[in-house]
Design an enzyme around this catalytic site. Sequence first.
Site, short mmCIF file in Angstrom:
data_model
loop_
_atom_site.label_atom_id
_atom_site.label_comp_id
_atom_site.label_asym_id
_atom_site.label_seq_id
_atom_site.Cartn_x
_atom_site.Cartn_y
_atom_site.Cartn_z
N SER A 21 1.14 -1.27 0.31
CA SER A 21 0.18 -0.05 -0.55
C SER A 21 0.89 1.13 -0.48
CB SER A 21 -0.99 -0.15 0.98
OG SER A 21 -1.74 1.28 1.42
N ASN A 69 8.47 9.13 4.22
CA ASN A 69 7.62 10.26 3.72
C ASN A 69 6.62 10.07 5.26
OD1 ASN A 69 4.89 8.23 4.44
ND2 ASN A 69 6.19 6.22 3.98
N ASN A 99 -6.74 -1.38 1.53
CA ASN A 99 -5.84 -0.69 2.75
C ASN A 99 -6.88 -0.15 3.87
OD1 ASN A 99 -4.31 1.24 3.71
ND2 ASN A 99 -2.85 -0.43 4.22
N CYS A 130 -0.59 3.43 9.90
CA CYS A 130 0.81 4.45 9.81
C CYS A 130 1.48 5.03 10.85
CB CYS A 130 -0.97 5.00 8.59
SG CYS A 130 0.11 6.56 7.84
N ASN A 192 5.25 -1.41 9.09
CA ASN A 192 4.76 -0.51 8.33
C ASN A 192 5.88 0.43 8.76
OD1 ASN A 192 3.99 1.93 7.57
ND2 ASN A 192 1.69 1.53 7.93
N GLY A 217 12.99 1.15 2.42
CA GLY A 217 14.00 1.09 2.02
C GLY A 217 14.69 -0.12 2.93
N GLY A 244 12.10 -2.81 3.21
CA GLY A 244 13.45 -3.43 2.29
C GLY A 244 13.34 -3.87 1.23
N THR A 266 9.38 0.61 -1.38
CA THR A 266 10.15 1.42 -1.56
C THR A 266 10.85 1.45 -3.48
OG1 THR A 266 10.69 1.95 0.80
CG2 THR A 266 11.66 3.13 -1.04
C1 SIN Z 1 1.49 7.93 4.67
O1 SIN Z 1 0.11 7.32 3.83
O2 SIN Z 1 1.69 8.66 5.03
C2 SIN Z 1 1.68 6.94 4.78
C3 SIN Z 1 0.54 4.88 4.83
C4 SIN Z 1 0.90 4.90 6.26
O3 SIN Z 1 2.11 4.15 6.20
O4 SIN Z 1 -0.02 3.75 5.85
#
Ligand code: SIN
Length: 303
Positions: A21, A69, A99, A130, A192, A217, A244, A266
């Site tokens: 996802s 991210n 998801n 997340c 995650n 990664g 990763g 990644t």
């Molecule tokens: C995000 O959209 O910030 C990352 C998604 C996730 O980690 O589930």
Amino acid sequence: MVDLSADLGFIKLKNPVIPASGTFGYGEEFQTFFDLDILGAFVLKGIYKNPRPGNIPPRLHETAAGLLNSIGLAGPGAEELVNIIKRVAGITHTPVVVNVCGEDDEEYLEVAQIFDALDEVAMLELNISCPNVRAGGKCPAQDGQHTYRLVKLIKQNTVKPLIVKLSPNVKDIVSIALSAEEAGADALSLVNAYLGLAVNLKSRAPVFRNVFAGLSGPAIKPLALKLVYEVARQVAVPVIGIGGITCGGDVLEFILAGASAVQTGTVNMVEPAASVRILHEIETQMQELQIKNLEEIRGELKI
Ligand code: SIN
């Protein structure tokens, strides 16, 4: 000839490679790079009930061997995703995983039920991990009781197989995994992204507005592999390893650590056709190592 199939119990995938996802759009963006039918399955970007703009940029920051991210689960909302899924179902027979996200338990349930009712969806993945939507990276997967309550609520009100995606940002991931399993999770996906910090030297401030962001990664592979190994030994449900993965050998390492399948993340952003190469490498390595099928080595790490 080697058998690449991956058995999750509730579904048999043609191979263990599942783009994760948030790294694979809604699938259709990748059809110009390869035929989506080659994949074991793929997971769509996380979805809430309503459209979300996500976090204010910057949202991405490269690190040595990794990527931070802070997307903030941007998305078009459930109604639009239904349309997208119907379109995607016209271009591939590969199982599609949705998801599922929510601001609270009620929204998680509402979103889960929308996609539970959709024939084109094979499985749900509950995104309780997340790191980018709540202050300090907090998420339901950091609390065993909340994990149990939420997974039970979804399982009692849906019929599709439910994968629960766990966070590495916890003291004891095994206890969270056991809570999810006890509440009825059909599979667990882990991990995650790890919470990380990037600093802007000029401004002397964090790069990201949320301060912390999610690291993924190759940098996290050994850490993720450790958690997959620890969880897979303690739960009976299948584990999907994430963290990763960049090559076929990495996939086989996760299977040895106890995973039944893997999600690639990644690497899809760096190399959109990575799945083609990874699948080829898995097959070649299995031939070289005389592994006939994945079950033969799953969890067989020699300690
Ligand atoms: C995000 O959209 O910030 C990352 C998604 C996730 O980690 O589930």
